[in-house]
Design a protein around this motif. Structure first.
Motif, PDB file in Angstrom:
ATOM      1  N   LEU A 225       0.830  -1.197   0.000  1.00 46.47           N
ATOM      2  CA  LEU A 225       0.000   0.000   0.000  1.00 46.47           C
ATOM      3  C   LEU A 225       0.869   1.254   0.000  1.00 46.47           C
ATOM      4  CD1 LEU A 225      -2.791   1.272   0.081  1.00 46.47           C
ATOM      5  CD2 LEU A 225      -2.794   0.983   2.567  1.00 46.47           C
ATOM      6  N   ASP A 226       1.976   1.229   0.737  1.00 51.57           N
ATOM      7  CA  ASP A 226       2.899   2.365   0.723  1.00 51.57           C
ATOM      8  C   ASP A 226       3.463   2.610  -0.678  1.00 51.57           C
ATOM      9  OD1 ASP A 226       2.620   2.892   3.420  1.00 51.57           O
ATOM     10  OD2 ASP A 226       4.355   1.694   4.017  1.00 51.57           O
ATOM     11  N   ALA A 227       3.692   1.521  -1.414  1.00 50.72           N
ATOM     12  CA  ALA A 227       4.285   1.636  -2.750  1.00 50.72           C
ATOM     13  C   ALA A 227       3.250   1.864  -3.841  1.00 50.72           C
ATOM     14  CB  ALA A 227       5.080   0.368  -3.073  1.00 50.72           C
ATOM     15  N   GLY A 232      -4.532   2.504  -7.252  1.00 47.91           N
ATOM     16  CA  GLY A 232      -3.847   1.243  -7.478  1.00 47.91           C
ATOM     17  C   GLY A 232      -4.621   0.041  -6.964  1.00 47.91           C
ATOM     18  N   ARG A 233      -4.164  -1.147  -7.400  1.00 51.30           N
ATOM     19  CA  ARG A 233      -4.833  -2.394  -7.057  1.00 51.30           C
ATOM     20  C   ARG A 233      -3.797  -3.391  -6.548  1.00 51.30           C
ATOM     21  NH1 ARG A 233      -4.871   0.474 -11.673  1.00 51.30           N
ATOM     22  NH2 ARG A 233      -5.034  -1.243 -13.199  1.00 51.30           N
ATOM     23  N   THR A 246      -1.729  -6.344   8.622  1.00 55.78           N
ATOM     24  CA  THR A 246      -2.383  -5.147   9.154  1.00 55.78           C
ATOM     25  C   THR A 246      -2.303  -4.057   8.103  1.00 55.78           C
ATOM     26  OG1 THR A 246      -0.333  -4.414  10.213  1.00 55.78           O
ATOM     27  CG2 THR A 246      -1.854  -5.742  11.530  1.00 55.78           C
ATOM     28  N   LEU A 247      -3.309  -3.207   8.075  1.00 56.09           N
ATOM     29  CA  LEU A 247      -3.426  -2.245   6.981  1.00 56.09           C
ATOM     30  C   LEU A 247      -3.915  -0.900   7.505  1.00 56.09           C
ATOM     31  CD1 LEU A 247      -3.188  -2.412   3.817  1.00 56.09           C
ATOM     32  CD2 LEU A 247      -5.667  -2.663   3.790  1.00 56.09           C
ATOM     33  N   ASP A 248      -3.350   0.177   6.989  1.00 57.80           N
ATOM     34  CA  ASP A 248      -3.806   1.528   7.299  1.00 57.80           C
ATOM     35  C   ASP A 248      -4.998   1.838   6.393  1.00 57.80           C
ATOM     36  OD1 ASP A 248      -4.240   4.236   7.585  1.00 57.80           O
ATOM     37  OD2 ASP A 248      -2.115   4.775   7.579  1.00 57.80           O
ATOM     38  N   VAL A 249      -6.204   1.686   6.933  1.00 58.89           N
ATOM     39  CA  VAL A 249      -7.403   1.879   6.115  1.00 58.89           C
ATOM     40  C   VAL A 249      -7.511   3.325   5.645  1.00 58.89           C
ATOM     41  CG1 VAL A 249      -9.922   1.741   6.113  1.00 58.89           C
ATOM     42  CG2 VAL A 249      -8.579  -0.039   7.232  1.00 58.89           C
ATOM     43  N   HIS A 254      -7.391   7.077   1.146  1.00 60.44           N
ATOM     44  CA  HIS A 254      -6.729   8.235   0.546  1.00 60.44           C
ATOM     45  C   HIS A 254      -6.251   7.918  -0.860  1.00 60.44           C
ATOM     46  CE1 HIS A 254      -4.163  11.743   0.053  1.00 60.44           C
ATOM     47  NE2 HIS A 254      -3.152  10.921  -0.224  1.00 60.44           N
ATOM     48  N   LYS A 255      -5.743   6.722  -1.036  1.00 57.32           N
ATOM     49  CA  LYS A 255      -5.225   6.347  -2.358  1.00 57.32           C
ATOM     50  C   LYS A 255      -6.319   5.802  -3.284  1.00 57.32           C
ATOM     51  CE  LYS A 255      -0.350   5.655  -1.383  1.00 57.32           C
ATOM     52  NZ  LYS A 255       0.869   4.845  -1.631  1.00 57.32           N
TER      53      LYS A 255
END
Length: 326
Positions: A225-227, A232-233, A246-249, A254-255
Motif C-alpha cells: 500500500l505504501d508503494a 492502485g490495485r 495489518t493495513l492503514d485503512v 486516501h489512495k
C-alpha cells in the motif's frame, strides 16, 4: 494407475507412490494420459494439511498437467483421443491418468514441448485472471511483482512486458535479480538488501505501482500500500509468510485503492472455464509466436516427488518445477 498420495499430512517425505483405480471421465470431461505435472505452492500447502482438494475433486495433489487425451465423455466434441493438451485441475495431477472438465483443457501451443507445457495452465490462468481480468492492468501502467523468479513471477514478468506495462519485480538473491531482468523486468529489486517501497517510488518518479501481484502476504501488504499509486490495485494470491496482515485503512481510502484476495481452484467451474477461454484467446497466440514461454527450473521423475517438493521448499528454484510421469 499409479499416483502420488498424501496418506497423512506432513513434510515432503509423506508423499507416497500408490496404486489407485483409473478415473473415468464424466459426461463433460476428458481423460488425460499424463506426461508431466506442474508443482505449485498450493501442493505444498495441501501436503501439509492446510489446503484440501475441493469436494468432488481427487484427493491427491496436482493442479496442472500435460499429456494426450485418452478418452472423452459423451458430450465432449471439442477434444479427440490423441490430442496433445494441457489442463487446469482442481486436484489429482500427480498421477498417470487425470480427468479434467473439457472447458479447462488447452491445446499444447506450437513450438512448446509436451513436458514443458505442464508448467503453463496454473501460472498463466493465475496471472491472467488476477493481473489482467481482475486488476485490469493497462499498457503503460506500472506492475510490481513479488517473487519474480518463481513460477508465477516468471510468467507475470513476461506477460506484463508483452502487454506493455513497466515491470518491477522483487527477488531474494543477485542471481534471481538478474534472472528477473533477463525475463523482461525493467526494474529488479533484491528485497534482502533494498527497500522495495523506496525503489518503486524512485523508479516511477513518485507515481507508485498501479498493480501489485503479491504472493507473500503478512507485512508485505502494508508495504504494498505504501508503494501503491493513487487508484492502485493489490492482488493478494497467497500468504507464504503465514502471518496476519495489518493495513492503514485511512491510507487505503486516501489512495482510492483496492485490495483483492483471490484463489483459483475454489472458484466456481464456470468462472474457471471463462478464465481458460480468455487465456486461450489472449495469451496462447503469444506462446505460439515465442514472445512468452514456460520457464522450467527442473524436471524430476514422477517417483522423485519428494525431492521435487524439497527443491521447491528450498526456494533455490528459478521458474517451474515439473514431475515427468511418462
Amino acid at each position: 494407475m499409479r499416483a502420488i498420495t498424501v496418506p497423512t499430512p506432513g513434510d515432503a517425505h509423506v508423499l507416497t507412490l500408490a496404486e489407485l483405480p483409473e478415473p473415468v471421465p464424466g459426461d463433460r470431461e476428458v481423460l488425460i494420459r499424463v506426461a508431466a505435472a506442474g508443482l505449485n505452492g498450493a501442493d505444498l500447502s495441501q501436503r501439509r494439511g492446510y489446503y484440501p482438494s475441493p469436494p468432488g475433486a481427487a484427493e491427491w495433489p496436482g493442479l496442472e498437467v500435460s499429456g494426450e487425451v485418452a478418452a472423452v465423455g459423451g458430450s465432449v466434441t471439442e477434444w479427440s483421443i490423441g490430442d496433445r493438451v494441457c489442463a487446469l485441475l482442481p486436484g489429482g495431477g500427480y498421477a498417470e491418468l487425470a480427468t479434467a472438465d473439457a472447458g479447462l483443457v488447452l491445446p499444447v501451443p506450437p513450438g512448446i514441448d509436451l513436458i514443458e507445457a505442464a508448467g503453463l495452465p496454473e501460472v498463466v490462468a493465475t496471472v491472467w485472471s488476477n493481473v489482467f481480468l481482475n486488476a485490469g492492468l493497462l499498457p503503460g501502467e506500472r506492475l510490481l511483482i513479488h517473487g519474480g523468479s518463481s513460477g508465477i513471477g516468471s510468467m507475470a514478468i513476461q506477460l506484463g512486458a508483452v502487454f506493455g506495462a513497466t515491470v518491477l519485480a522483487t527477488a531474494g538473491t543477485a542471481e534471481k535479480v538478474q534472472f528477473s531482468r533477463e525475463l523482461g523486468a525493467d526494474v529488479a529489486i533484491d528485497y534482502n538488501t533494498q527497500d522495495f517501497v523506496e525503489i518503486v517510488r524512485d523508479a516511477t518518479d513518485g507515481h507508485g505501482a498501479d498493480v501489485v501481484l503479491d504472493i507473500v502476504g503478512g507485512d508485505y501488504i502494508a508495504r504494498d500500500l505504501d508503494a501503491l499509486a493513487i487508484g492502485g490495485r493489490i492482488m493478494s494470491i497467497a500468504n507464504r509468510s503465514n502471518r496476519p496482515s495489518t493495513l492503514d485503512v485511512n491510507l487505503l481510502m486516501h489512495k482510492r485503492a483496492r485490495l483483492w484476495g483471490t484463489t483459483l481452484r475454489a472458484r466456481p467451474l464456470a468462472e474457471r472455464v471463462a478464465i481458460i477461454a480468455s487465456v486461450r484467446e489472449h495469451v496462447w497466440p503469444h506462446l505460439a509466436a515465442g514472445r512468452v514461454h514456460p520457464v522450467i527450473d527442473s524436471v524430476y521423475p514422477f517417483e522423485d516427488a519428494t525431492q521435487a517438493h524439497l527443491r521447491m521448499e528450498s526456494s533455490h528454484h528459478l521458474g517451474k518445477i515439473l514431475l515427468q510421469v511418462s
